[in-house]
Scaffold this active site. Structure first.
Site, PDB file in Angstrom:
ATOM      1  CD1 TRP A 122       0.968  -0.130   2.906  1.00  0.00           C
ATOM      2  CD2 TRP A 122      -0.867   0.880   3.679  1.00  0.00           C
ATOM      3  NE1 TRP A 122       1.221   0.229   4.208  1.00  0.00           N
ATOM      4  CE2 TRP A 122       0.109   0.855   4.705  1.00  0.00           C
ATOM      5  CE3 TRP A 122      -2.088   1.465   3.935  1.00  0.00           C
ATOM      6  CZ2 TRP A 122      -0.125   1.393   5.972  1.00  0.00           C
ATOM      7  CZ3 TRP A 122      -2.310   2.001   5.200  1.00  0.00           C
ATOM      8  CH2 TRP A 122      -1.352   1.967   6.199  1.00  0.00           C
ATOM      9  CG  ASP A 123       4.908   0.795   0.888  1.00  0.00           C
ATOM     10  OD1 ASP A 123       5.686   1.172   1.761  1.00  0.00           O
ATOM     11  OD2 ASP A 123       4.405  -0.341   0.883  1.00  0.00           O
TER      12      ASP A 123
ATOM     13  CD  GLU B 235       2.148  -4.713   8.420  1.00  0.00           C
ATOM     14  OE1 GLU B 235       1.975  -5.065   7.240  1.00  0.00           O
ATOM     15  OE2 GLU B 235       3.239  -4.312   8.859  1.00  0.00           O
TER      16      GLU B 235
ATOM     17  CE  LYS C  79       6.013  -3.647  11.255  1.00  0.00           C
ATOM     18  NZ  LYS C  79       5.839  -4.606  10.131  1.00  0.00           N
ATOM     19  CD  GLN C  80       2.866   0.150  10.124  1.00  0.00           C
ATOM     20  OE1 GLN C  80       3.418   0.997   9.467  1.00  0.00           O
ATOM     21  NE2 GLN C  80       2.652  -1.073   9.677  1.00  0.00           N
TER      22      GLN C  80
END
Length: 830
Positions: free
Chosen positions: A369-370, A508, A628-629
């Protein structure tokens, strides 16, 4: 800022490393990669081979191959970007008249004799340079200077120039220039149990009409892509000619060996020019013939360097960024690597956004998805590239429709990881290098990738005004993604709302609930809110379409009566969980255990990859309130506070400023930043609320690759989303820049540490709108070739003039060939 291995900042266009350090070479090779959007080559020294310290790699955009491996007791199939034959090899040794011949030079073997070793990127010209000087075991000194390019004008060419200088001896220098086909994909340690031999049918030969040229031809094992390289090696040593030129064809290696007289004040220069083609290229009869033809007609090194530098100059005119100090230097490096991966040449290719660039084999070269972090930047500089990257998704829409049907859903389910043909490429298992165990990988449940694609379609249309794409391919994708979300939502009678179950969010770390074998989570807030946004935008777009286009679209897609009404209902009644006055990451998140963060840091130090640490200890991050983020906070990256308030309001929730601030604080305390995207998103969200914290997060984002803060990951490939995202943070995040409705909207939020910077954007024409921010000032300049004035609208409260009310903000126009300086209230800089 985190300590960065950067030797000299004396020139803002130079990125340099001093001395030879085998522990850092792989990182430097990734950061010194050269590319042109078609192919890229890592910055490995020409004389090295793959090993612990080095990893030469050359990758063509979109060149994938599929192999089957046996791991964890099962056969698994993976598709990888292919490491192609290495065109770099150029080794050398000295043969003095008065002594025994030397051995082939290696920086690892000659470390004790290295008197100088420096390598540097010239960002302005797009070249990699190396200078070394060494003394051999017999006291003889040799200097070597090298310049390398991967041509930005002709995407199929690369060149290497090497100059040898004998300081205190006479004799010959022997040069071995080769194309090496003995390569494989083994650049990522955790993949080494997987099959990596992607090339077969390797043939070598010499050009029948050119004694200075050799070639290599091969193909990938299953995708059957034919690859050909031709290398021309010439010596330039005044009137002297090589004493001997031998062509050596052995197995998977094609080489030419030159022996050239050398002595003090008699330097020898060797030029190697390489052409690369694949069978995917257009307008060729075959890759081998095309490579031989192209290298035959290529100019000498100086000619190629001139046209290559001119191509880079044109790119910099469209996209340069100016910011002071170390931050500005890193931003320019980030832009350099974005342009090498996604250049104007990309617009002619069928490729997506590789998450790790064309710089290594991590993530197997897949498309995630970057693009969500990349396209907003490209939209305002290279919209033709953005359109091509969205077209990559459109061409794979049929595969996404089949994927949705496979799980009993309507519409389009795009894969979390994509490669050549659009099928789901997410591995079934992944290795935890801490424990050595292969674990199930459920990240394919990140269906929110579809919302990212829809978001990019919409923002591209808003930024460029390209209604041709938005009303055709874009509308079809947006509608099919909306159909998937509408069909995924299940009505809950007890809640009186729709729910989306069994997904994985951007975090994630959490792939399921504790103590259950069922993968997936329910009501991920990011997933549900972005799904509601997609449904609302699909409604808006279909209503705005000309009637004939709407009728044609609905007819082709076999739209059923009542579908749009369902979209409207679901977009207003999707469930968003809350707990303790904050938005919940997913249903039940607030019931998970709290983590002993300090204890973990005391035991492990760096705990960014918390999931691996806990699994190695026999625990699971699924049990804890840890991320995680950014997950919930990603909403603040995609939408302005006003947009987010309206979106929650449409859903029937009151997301006021206090609730959002509590939510931000809550997740900041529970995020390990195990992704390079995390610091970027947090900097963006905090820029309008907490400057000190925002600057710390931006420093983390800037340092993520150059300082390799993830501990070895950059050596496997740069993080393209984080690099492009830092550029977009400067361009849109700190200025509030948005192009819509024929107006440039701005809502500045400069950081005190980065309050002076400038950039240009492409708006309505070929570009050149200049924006400069200084403390208390905004400067906008319009080039003379614009046909009409550019209208700029500043958000509320920035400038008090002309009786503008608090709801109106301030608008002004800048005529072609003029500029406008607007004072900003000091309170906006606090």
């Amino acid at each position: 800022m985190t300590s960065i291995e950067l030797s000299r900042l004396t020139d803002e266009w130079i990125w340099a490393y001093e001395d030879y350090d085998p522990r850092s070479e792989r990182l430097r090779e990734a950061l010194c990669t050269l590319g042109n959007g078609y192919f890229a080559t890592r910055g490995a020294a020409p004389e090295v081979t793959a090993g612990a310290a080095h990893y030469p790699g050359t990758y063509v955009a979109g060149c994938y191959n599929r192999l089957t491996s046996h791991v964890a007791g099962r056969d698994v199939e993976n598709e990888d970007i292919v490491n192609l034959p290495n065109w770099l090899p150029l080794r050398f040794r000295i043969h003095p008249d008065d002594g025994p011949p030397g051995r082939w030079f290696s920086p690892d073997r000659e470390r004790d004799g290295l008197l100088l070793y420096r390598q540097w990127l010239d960002l302005r010209q797009g070249t990699l340079h190396r200078a070394l000087r060494f003394r051999d075991a017999h006291g003889r000194h040799l200097g070597v200077e090298q310049t390398r390019l991967v041509h930005m004008g002709d995407p199929h060419l690369a060149a290497l120039r090497t100059t040898f200088t004998a300081e205190d001896w006479h004799g010959t220098v022997e040069v071995d220039s080769a194309i090496d086909g003995t390569v494989a994909n083994n650049g990522v340690a955790r993949y080494r149990d997987l099959a990596g031999a992607h090339l077969t049918k390797v043939r070598t030969g010499a050009a029948p009409d050119a004694a200075d040229t050799v070639w290599l031809h091969c193909r990938t094992t299953r995708s059957a892509i034919h690859v050909a390289l031709a290398a021309r090696t010439r010596c330039r040593a005044g009137r002297r000619k090589p004493e001997q030129v031998l062509t050596k064809l052995a197995g998977r290696r094609a080489a030419q060996r030159l022996t050239v007289p050398i002595g003090p004040k008699k330097p020898v220069t060797v030029e190697k020019t390489v052409a690369l083609h694949t069978s995917k290229d257009r307008a060729i009869s075959g890759p081998l013939e095309a490579a031989l033809e192209r290298v035959r007609h290529a100019g000498d090194f100086n000619t190629l360097l001139g046209s290559h530098a001119a191509a880079w100059e044109r790119l910099w005119r469209r996209a340069d960024v100016e910011a002071p100090g170390e931050a500005g230097h890193i931003l320019r490096l980030h832009l350099f690597h974005v342009l090498q991966t996604l250049s104007p040449h990309t617009a002619d290719l069928d490729v997506g956004v590789p998450a790790r660039g064309l710089h290594g084999e991590a993530y197997r070269g897949h498309v995630f998805w970057d693009e969500l972090f990349v396209l907003p930047y490209l939209n305002l500089h290279f919209p033709e590239v953005s359109r091509a990257l969205l077209t990559y998704r459109y061409r794979r829409l049929p595969q996404a429709l089949r994927a949705a049907r496979a799980i009993g859903r309507d519409g389009a389910r795009f894969p979390w990881q994509s490669g050549s043909d659009g099928r789901e490429e997410t591995p079934e298992v992944h290795l935890n290098p801490r424990s050595g165990r292969w674990l199930p990988d459920h990240s394919r449940l990140q269906h929110h990738v579809g919302s990212a694609i829809a978001y990019n379609v919409w923002r591209y249309g808003q930024a460029t005004g390209d209604t041709g794409f938005l009303h055709a391919e874009g509308a079809e994708m947006l509608v099919q993604i909306a159909r998937f979300w509408a069909d995924s939502a299940v009505f809950d009678d007890d809640l009186g709302r729709y729910r989306i179950k069994q997904v994985v969010g951007p975090d994630e770390y959490h792939e399921g609930y504790p103590d259950t074998d069922r993968p997936g989570l329910d009501d991920n807030a990011y997933t549900n809110v972005t799904a509601a946004w997609v449904l609302a935008r699909a409604l808006e777009l279909t209503r705005e379409l000309p009637a004939s286009r709407r009728d044609d679209l609905f007819d082709r897609l076999d739209m059923r009566p009542g579908e749009t009404e369902l979209w409207d209902e679901v977009s207003r009644r999707l469930y968003v969980p809350f707990h303790r006055g904050v938005v919940s990451q997913f249903a039940g998140y607030g019931e998970l255990a709290e983590l002993d963060w300090e204890g973990l840091r005391a035991r492990h130090g760096d705990i960014r990859r918390l999931d691996r640490i806990l699994e190695a200890e026999g625990d699971s991050v699924n049990r804890y309130q840890a991320s995680k983020q950014a997950d919930v906070l990603m909403l603040g990256y995609l939408f302005t506070p006003a947009e987010l308030g309206r979106l929650f309001g449409r859903l029937g929730y009151d997301l006021d400023e206090a609730t959002w601030r509590r939510t931000v604080d809550y997740y900041l305390a529970r995020t390990s930043h195990g992704s390079t995207l995390s610091g970027l998103v947090h900097a963006w969200v905090l820029a309008r609320a907490r400057h000190r914290d925002a600057w710390e997060q931006l420093q983390e984002a800037l340092a993520s690759d150059v300082a390799d803060i993830q501990g070895g990951t950059t050596a496997e490939g740069i993080h393209l989303g984080a690099m492009a995202g830092t550029l977009d943070l400067l361009q849109r995040g700190l200025t509030g820049l948005e192009a819509r409705d024929g107006v440039l909207w701005m809502d500045p939020a400069p950081l005190p540490e980065l309050s002076e910077y400038g950039f240009s954007v492409r708006y309505r024409s070929d570009g050149g709108i200049q924006v400069r921010m200084k403390p208390g000032q905004l400067w906008v300049g319009v080039p003379p070739w614009e046909e009409e004035p550019v209208r700029v609208q500043l958000a509320d409260g920035y400038v008090a003039r002309d009786g503008a009310g608090p709801r109106d903000g301030v608008g002004f126009e800048v005529a072609p060939g003029e500029n406008r300086l607007m004072p900003l209230r000091e309170s906006t800089l606090s």
